[in-house]
Design a protein around this motif. Structure first.
Motif, PDB file in Angstrom:
ATOM      1  N   ALA A 114       0.840  -1.200   0.000  1.00 35.74           N
ATOM      2  CA  ALA A 114       0.000   0.000   0.000  1.00 35.74           C
ATOM      3  C   ALA A 114       0.877   1.252   0.000  1.00 35.74           C
ATOM      4  O   ALA A 114       2.101   1.189  -0.059  1.00 35.74           O
ATOM      5  N   SER A 116       0.454   5.889   1.004  1.00 35.36           N
ATOM      6  CA  SER A 116      -0.394   6.905   1.646  1.00 35.36           C
ATOM      7  C   SER A 116      -1.552   7.321   0.751  1.00 35.36           C
ATOM      8  O   SER A 116      -2.571   7.801   1.240  1.00 35.36           O
ATOM      9  N   LEU A 118      -3.904   5.607  -0.933  1.00 37.17           N
ATOM     10  CA  LEU A 118      -4.493   4.280  -1.108  1.00 37.17           C
ATOM     11  C   LEU A 118      -5.922   4.398  -1.615  1.00 37.17           C
ATOM     12  O   LEU A 118      -6.755   5.085  -1.013  1.00 37.17           O
ATOM     13  N   ARG A 123      -8.492  -1.038  -0.050  1.00 34.54           N
ATOM     14  CA  ARG A 123      -9.101  -0.897   1.277  1.00 34.54           C
ATOM     15  C   ARG A 123     -10.198  -1.942   1.493  1.00 34.54           C
ATOM     16  O   ARG A 123     -10.339  -2.506   2.587  1.00 34.54           O
ATOM     17  N   ALA A 126      -8.607  -5.312   2.152  1.00 28.74           N
ATOM     18  CA  ALA A 126      -8.081  -5.336   3.516  1.00 28.74           C
ATOM     19  C   ALA A 126      -9.214  -5.453   4.538  1.00 28.74           C
ATOM     20  O   ALA A 126      -9.093  -6.198   5.528  1.00 28.74           O
ATOM     21  N   GLU A 132      -7.777  -2.494   8.698  1.00 29.38           N
ATOM     22  CA  GLU A 132      -8.275  -1.160   8.353  1.00 29.38           C
ATOM     23  C   GLU A 132      -7.094  -0.208   8.190  1.00 29.38           C
ATOM     24  O   GLU A 132      -6.298  -0.021   9.110  1.00 29.38           O
ATOM     25  N   PHE A 133      -6.978   0.374   6.993  1.00 32.21           N
ATOM     26  CA  PHE A 133      -5.928   1.367   6.745  1.00 32.21           C
ATOM     27  C   PHE A 133      -6.399   2.733   7.213  1.00 32.21           C
ATOM     28  O   PHE A 133      -7.600   3.019   7.265  1.00 32.21           O
ATOM     29  N   SER A 134      -5.434   3.585   7.540  1.00 30.59           N
ATOM     30  CA  SER A 134      -5.767   4.954   7.949  1.00 30.59           C
ATOM     31  C   SER A 134      -6.215   5.766   6.735  1.00 30.59           C
ATOM     32  O   SER A 134      -6.199   5.291   5.597  1.00 30.59           O
ATOM     33  N   ILE A 185       1.678   4.274   4.817  1.00 32.08           N
ATOM     34  CA  ILE A 185       0.451   4.410   5.580  1.00 32.08           C
ATOM     35  C   ILE A 185       0.449   3.417   6.737  1.00 32.08           C
ATOM     36  O   ILE A 185       1.199   2.433   6.743  1.00 32.08           O
ATOM     37  N   MET A 187      -1.882   0.929   9.523  1.00 35.73           N
ATOM     38  CA  MET A 187      -3.079   0.096   9.532  1.00 35.73           C
ATOM     39  C   MET A 187      -3.347  -0.373  10.950  1.00 35.73           C
ATOM     40  O   MET A 187      -2.479  -0.308  11.832  1.00 35.73           O
ATOM     41  N   THR A 208      -0.244   8.565  13.377  1.00 35.49           N
ATOM     42  CA  THR A 208      -0.672   8.635  11.986  1.00 35.49           C
ATOM     43  C   THR A 208      -1.397   9.942  11.728  1.00 35.49           C
ATOM     44  O   THR A 208      -2.365  10.260  12.434  1.00 35.49           O
ATOM     45  N   GLY A 244       2.270  -1.565   4.472  1.00 33.12           N
ATOM     46  CA  GLY A 244       1.742  -0.231   4.246  1.00 33.12           C
ATOM     47  C   GLY A 244       2.619   0.669   3.408  1.00 33.12           C
ATOM     48  O   GLY A 244       2.302   1.850   3.227  1.00 33.12           O
TER      49      GLY A 244
END
Length: 441
Positions: A114, A116, A118, A123, A126, A132-134, A185, A187, A208, A244
């Motif tokens: 991934a 930043s 994304l 998503r 995932a 869960e990505f930010s 990123i 997660m 983050t 990430g």
């Protein structure tokens, strides 16, 4: 025209018969790599070369090509999938989020890189795996562990290898190697999902956020709860790894020197990224940590073949042969904690087996309970595929000729019966032969 249709039908039938689908664990080498642009193939060439050197047949495609497909005639044509396309807005061809999830459900393995920026498809994949990505545009920021070559935003961070999971199968020797470079990123993982693994966490000083914006609300993740690399091993032993940072696999990060931007910090001439990346790819593509059952045997003591049914309280021997995939070959599995359970509804016997060069065996006595039992080996250890074996057998009660003639526990009853017989005999004898003397008048 009719002959052409007949020929096509025959061809399709032959393809369906001889197509193997996803190969068994540790044996598939067909890899599809989806890229944002073909330039990634050059900027990450060292990583892809390591895969080729290990025998992988790599197919490169951009993620939005119109002819993309994971299946042909309802059979999977790839064993593994690498998603190096964090910016793809929509997959091309027949690939969607659902088809990727179905690929995992069918036993396929996926490596996801991934960034930043994304996009939604990654998503969603995932999210289906409990990750869960930010928010988009955010980075992992660490003001105390940034690299000396950072641009001042504290987003090029130096990760301590001690933050790696303590498992050599997954991370190899990277835990004792050089620090890792990371820019990407963060997660977070579902805490209630026991199938997820925290491979690499950030330091206690990390958080983050978007480095170009002021902090007005609590960050998505802070400290050790910030995940940089995570993994999932599904119940069908399919493996998925989320990283990430797409740059983590790049040639620049592989060869870059590492030094924290603090006074008197130690300089490393090369980061530990390459060693960790290779170990992660070996694990996710099932070159390591794969075990299987090669054979099962059970019989009575001093016999060689299993009977039609066992009898209660008999001494029996159970053995199972387990193999591990090492360097592309199946070798005897070396472990000391493999247990066997003798189960009806609940385990009546649970014991650790003895390992003799991959042959695990145990001798035990069948309990004084008859019914339908199972020999169960359920081996589940971090880093290894889940091994489950169940063998059903029948256990019958004693035949009428097998019971003891005299049971020691019944001796009091035997004594009671014979004493009663003796008393009756004595009483009868007295009644028949005893005569009272006549009294003189």
């Amino acid at each position: 025209m009719r002959k052409l249709l007949i020929f096509l039908n025959i061809y399709i039938l032959i393809e369906a018969i001889f197509s193997k689908g996803i190969a068994p664990d540790g044996q598939g080498k067909r890899l599809l790599v989806l890229l944002d642009t073909y330039s990634i193939r050059e900027t990450h060439s060292t990583f892809f070369k390591s895969l080729r050197d290990r025998g992988f047949q790599i197919t490169f495609k951009t993620a939005d090509e119109p002819d993309l497909a994971l299946t042909k005639y309802n059979e999977y044509i790839f064993d593994h999938l690498a998603l190096f396309c964090p910016n793809v807005a929509e997959f091309g061809g027949n690939i969607t989020t659902k088809t990727v999830v179905d690929f995992i459900d069918a036993g396929g393995n996926v490596l996801v890189a991934a960034s930043s920026q994304l996009a939604e498809p990654i998503r969603e994949i995932a999210g289906e795996c409990g990750i869960e990505f930010s928010d988009e545009g955010t980075n992992v920021i660490d003001r105390f562990n940034s690299d000396v070559s950072d641009d001042g935003k504290n987003t090029l961070i130096v990760s301590d290898p001690q933050n790696l999971i303590n498992n050599n199968l997954i991370v190899g020797n990277a835990k004792s190697g050089a620090p890792l470079l990371y820019k990407g990123i963060a997660m977070s993982a579902d805490a209630e999902n026991p199938l997820l693994l925290d491979i690499l966490t950030a330091s206690s000083y990390s958080y983050t956020h978007n480095p170009d914006e002021k902090i007005t609300e609590y960050p998505h993740s802070v400290g050790k709860s910030t995940l940089l690399v995570s993994a999932l091993q599904a119940r069908n032993n399919a493996r998925v790894v989320f990283v990430g940072s797409l740059d983590f696999f790049s040639n620049d990060f592989f060869q870059s020197p590492v030094q924290r931007n603090v006074a008197n910090s130690k300089r490393f001439e090369k980061s530990g990224n390459q060693e960790l990346a290779v170990s992660l790819s070996q694990w996710v593509f099932k070159e390591k940590g794969v075990i299987r059952v090669a054979g099962i045997d059970h019989h009575k003591v001093d016999e060689k073949k299993p009977p039609v049914a066992y009898t209660i309280k008999e001494d029996i021997v159970y053995s199972i042969k387990i193999e591990e995939m090492v360097n592309g070959k199946w070798v005897p599995f070396q472990a000391k904690d493999v247990q066997m359970e003798f189960v009806r509804l609940d385990p009546f016997v649970r014991t650790t087996m003895t390992n003799s060069n991959g042959n695990f065996n145990v001798k035990f006595k069948i309990p004084d309970v008859y019914g339908i039992f199972k020999f169960v080996v359920d081996y589940n250890r971090m880093g290894y595929t889940h091994l489950f074996s169940s063998t059903q057998v029948s256990v019958r009660p004693l035949e009428h000729t097998q019971y003891e003639r005299f049971i020691p526990a019944a001796f009091p009853y035997y004594a009671s019966a014979f004493s009663m017989m003796a008393a009756v005999f004595l009483f009868t004898f007295i009644q028949l032969y005893h005569v009272d003397e006549e009294k003189q008048k």
